[in-house]
Motif scaffolding. Structure first.
Motif, PDB file in Angstrom:
ATOM      1  N   PHE A 164      -8.025  -3.699   1.043  1.00 48.00           N
ATOM      2  CA  PHE A 164      -7.893  -4.317   2.362  1.00 48.00           C
ATOM      3  C   PHE A 164      -6.554  -4.075   3.066  1.00 48.00           C
ATOM      4  CE2 PHE A 164     -11.717  -6.981   1.525  1.00 48.00           C
ATOM      5  CZ  PHE A 164     -12.360  -6.723   2.727  1.00 48.00           C
ATOM      6  N   PRO A 165      -5.404  -4.266   2.400  1.00 49.35           N
ATOM      7  CA  PRO A 165      -4.139  -4.022   3.118  1.00 49.35           C
ATOM      8  C   PRO A 165      -4.009  -2.585   3.619  1.00 49.35           C
ATOM      9  CG  PRO A 165      -3.736  -5.293   1.132  1.00 49.35           C
ATOM     10  CD  PRO A 165      -5.151  -4.827   1.054  1.00 49.35           C
ATOM     11  N   ALA A 166      -4.433  -1.614   2.793  1.00 50.28           N
ATOM     12  CA  ALA A 166      -4.351  -0.205   3.193  1.00 50.28           C
ATOM     13  C   ALA A 166      -5.266   0.078   4.376  1.00 50.28           C
ATOM     14  CB  ALA A 166      -4.720   0.696   2.015  1.00 50.28           C
ATOM     15  N   LEU A 167      -6.493  -0.413   4.322  1.00 49.27           N
ATOM     16  CA  LEU A 167      -7.435  -0.183   5.417  1.00 49.27           C
ATOM     17  C   LEU A 167      -6.976  -0.869   6.707  1.00 49.27           C
ATOM     18  CD1 LEU A 167     -10.914  -0.543   3.662  1.00 49.27           C
ATOM     19  CD2 LEU A 167      -9.767   1.551   4.387  1.00 49.27           C
ATOM     20  N   SER A 168      -6.396  -2.058   6.571  1.00 48.45           N
ATOM     21  CA  SER A 168      -5.886  -2.765   7.755  1.00 48.45           C
ATOM     22  C   SER A 168      -4.766  -1.969   8.408  1.00 48.45           C
ATOM     23  CB  SER A 168      -5.376  -4.160   7.356  1.00 48.45           C
ATOM     24  OG  SER A 168      -6.412  -4.950   6.824  1.00 48.45           O
ATOM     25  N   ALA A 200     -10.175 -16.125  -4.188  1.00 45.77           N
ATOM     26  CA  ALA A 200     -11.111 -16.019  -3.069  1.00 45.77           C
ATOM     27  C   ALA A 200     -10.426 -16.324  -1.742  1.00 45.77           C
ATOM     28  CB  ALA A 200     -12.293 -16.971  -3.277  1.00 45.77           C
ATOM     29  N   THR A 201      -9.481 -17.253  -1.747  1.00 44.22           N
ATOM     30  CA  THR A 201      -8.770 -17.607  -0.512  1.00 44.22           C
ATOM     31  C   THR A 201      -7.878 -16.463  -0.046  1.00 44.22           C
ATOM     32  OG1 THR A 201      -8.746 -19.909  -1.285  1.00 44.22           O
ATOM     33  CG2 THR A 201      -7.359 -19.370   0.597  1.00 44.22           C
ATOM     34  N   ILE A 202      -7.189 -15.819  -0.983  1.00 45.91           N
ATOM     35  CA  ILE A 202      -6.346 -14.668  -0.635  1.00 45.91           C
ATOM     36  C   ILE A 202      -7.192 -13.560  -0.019  1.00 45.91           C
ATOM     37  CG2 ILE A 202      -4.887 -12.809  -1.551  1.00 45.91           C
ATOM     38  CD1 ILE A 202      -3.887 -14.782  -3.652  1.00 45.91           C
ATOM     39  N   ILE A 203      -8.347 -13.295  -0.625  1.00 47.51           N
ATOM     40  CA  ILE A 203      -9.226 -12.241  -0.108  1.00 47.51           C
ATOM     41  C   ILE A 203      -9.754 -12.609   1.272  1.00 47.51           C
ATOM     42  CG2 ILE A 203     -11.292 -10.870  -0.541  1.00 47.51           C
ATOM     43  CD1 ILE A 203      -8.909 -10.478  -2.511  1.00 47.51           C
ATOM     44  N   LEU A 204     -10.043 -13.885   1.495  1.00 49.71           N
ATOM     45  CA  LEU A 204     -10.513 -14.329   2.808  1.00 49.71           C
ATOM     46  C   LEU A 204      -9.449 -14.077   3.875  1.00 49.71           C
ATOM     47  CD1 LEU A 204     -12.639 -15.733   4.560  1.00 49.71           C
ATOM     48  CD2 LEU A 204     -11.581 -17.921   3.952  1.00 49.71           C
ATOM     49  N   VAL A 205      -8.192 -14.371   3.557  1.00 48.97           N
ATOM     50  CA  VAL A 205      -7.096 -14.108   4.497  1.00 48.97           C
ATOM     51  C   VAL A 205      -6.978 -12.607   4.736  1.00 48.97           C
ATOM     52  CG1 VAL A 205      -4.608 -14.314   4.881  1.00 48.97           C
ATOM     53  CG2 VAL A 205      -5.852 -16.191   3.800  1.00 48.97           C
ATOM     54  N   ASP A 206      -7.164 -11.798   3.696  1.00 45.47           N
ATOM     55  CA  ASP A 206      -7.148 -10.335   3.844  1.00 45.47           C
ATOM     56  C   ASP A 206      -8.247  -9.863   4.792  1.00 45.47           C
ATOM     57  OD1 ASP A 206      -5.115  -8.799   2.409  1.00 45.47           O
ATOM     58  OD2 ASP A 206      -5.857  -9.782   0.607  1.00 45.47           O
ATOM     59  N   ILE A 207      -9.424 -10.465   4.675  1.00 45.79           N
ATOM     60  CA  ILE A 207     -10.552 -10.088   5.533  1.00 45.79           C
ATOM     61  C   ILE A 207     -10.244 -10.422   6.995  1.00 45.79           C
ATOM     62  CG2 ILE A 207     -12.964 -10.616   6.090  1.00 45.79           C
ATOM     63  CD1 ILE A 207     -13.409 -11.105   3.078  1.00 45.79           C
ATOM     64  N   VAL A 208      -9.704 -11.612   7.228  1.00 39.47           N
ATOM     65  CA  VAL A 208      -9.337 -12.025   8.598  1.00 39.47           C
ATOM     66  C   VAL A 208      -8.292 -11.069   9.162  1.00 39.47           C
ATOM     67  CG1 VAL A 208      -8.241 -13.841   9.966  1.00 39.47           C
ATOM     68  CG2 VAL A 208      -9.907 -14.445   8.192  1.00 39.47           C
TER      69      VAL A 208
END
Length: 284
Positions: free
Chosen positions: A216-220, A259-267
């Protein structure tokens, strides 16, 4: 708002909460830096393959009654990482297919071993916490923190001192080899670092979610920045911020840390996707 800050300051007064934030940020940073190379090499899902391999190795360690599973988990994961990167260079073997085979096989064998040998009174609960993360991130010792700090420093220094070689190997291994870079040795070193980061990151988000820290960080960052250096720096910043706010949010509202960290990554990814689209339209 003042009550929110009071609650936050109360939790931050506990050492284990501060340890969790430090380790979570550093693990996410390491995963994101390595993720840029893996995404560009079209090998994003190596995180899934390695984390599931680590799960299978953990099951073997539990069956053998090892007090420290890392004795068997780390070597097996490193060997699999090297094999995956090597086979990706073989045009006769599809790397994605190999990762899928490895992931499914490791999960199936690990779960089968845990059930057959009945190593725990709550196998389903243990498996669930291993796959989706557990509270172990909140039970870290100072030695765990220093170990993670050492790993993070190593990864950062690795990227600083070998930036040009990483760039060459990422985009054109043949050119890198022709220019004198020992690509075989470099890939082995890179695979070993990836395996170590993946194994440690499993304590944060679990084996099923660990690849999200890589991707996620790389794609963002790639939605907005086009240069390799820009993507690496932006990816690192995104991972640090997402890990910090994800852990803080999970503490305040009582949700699972991983799961919360990943949710923030998705946002964050959605936000960068929109920013990238808007910036592209303005240029056109």
């Amino acid at each position: 708002m003042s009550k929110l800050f009071e609650t936050l300051s109360f939790y931050l007064s506990f050492p284990f909460v501060r340890y969790a934030i430090i380790v979570g940020i550093l693990i996410s940073l390491c995963a994101s830096l390595l993720g840029v190379t893996l995404v560009l090499k079209r090998f994003s899902y190596i995180g899934d393959g390695l984390s599931h391999t680590a799960f299978g190795a953990m099951a073997i360690g539990s069956v053998l009654g090892l007090t420290n599973n890392m004795i068997i988990v780390l070597p097996i994961t490193i060997v699999c990482a090297i094999l995956l990167l090597k086979t990706s260079q073989n045009k006769k073997i599809n790397g994605d297919a190999l990762i899928a085979i490895l992931s499914v096989s490791a999960l199936a064998i690990g779960y089968l071993l845990l059930n057959v040998f009945n190593v725990s009174s709550n196998v389903s609960g243990d498996v669930c916490t291993t796959l989706f993360g557990s509270t172990s991130i909140l039970t870290l010792s100072s030695s765990d923190v220093w170990l993670t700090i050492g790993l993070a420093l190593f990864v950062i220094l690795f990227f600083i001192f070998f930036y040009n070689k990483i760039f060459a190997v990422t985009f054109d291994e043949n050119f890198a080899k022709a220019s004198g870079t020992k690509t075989e040795l470099f890939n082995i070193l890179l695979a070993s670092i990836i395996a170590i980061v993946i194994v440690i990151a499993m304590n944060l988000v679990g084996s099923l979610l660990v690849s999200a820290l890589v991707i996620f960080p790389a794609l963002s960052a790639m939605r907005v920045f086009k240069s390799f250096k820009g993507v690496i720096i932006c990816s690192g910043v995104i991972s640090v911020l997402c890990a910090f706010f994800g852990i803080i949010l999970s503490i305040l509202i009582g949700t699972p840390v991983g799961a919360t960290i990943i949710l923030v990554d998705i946002v964050c990814f959605i936000a960068f996707f929109i920013i990238g689209k808007f910036a592209y339209r303005r240029k056109v």
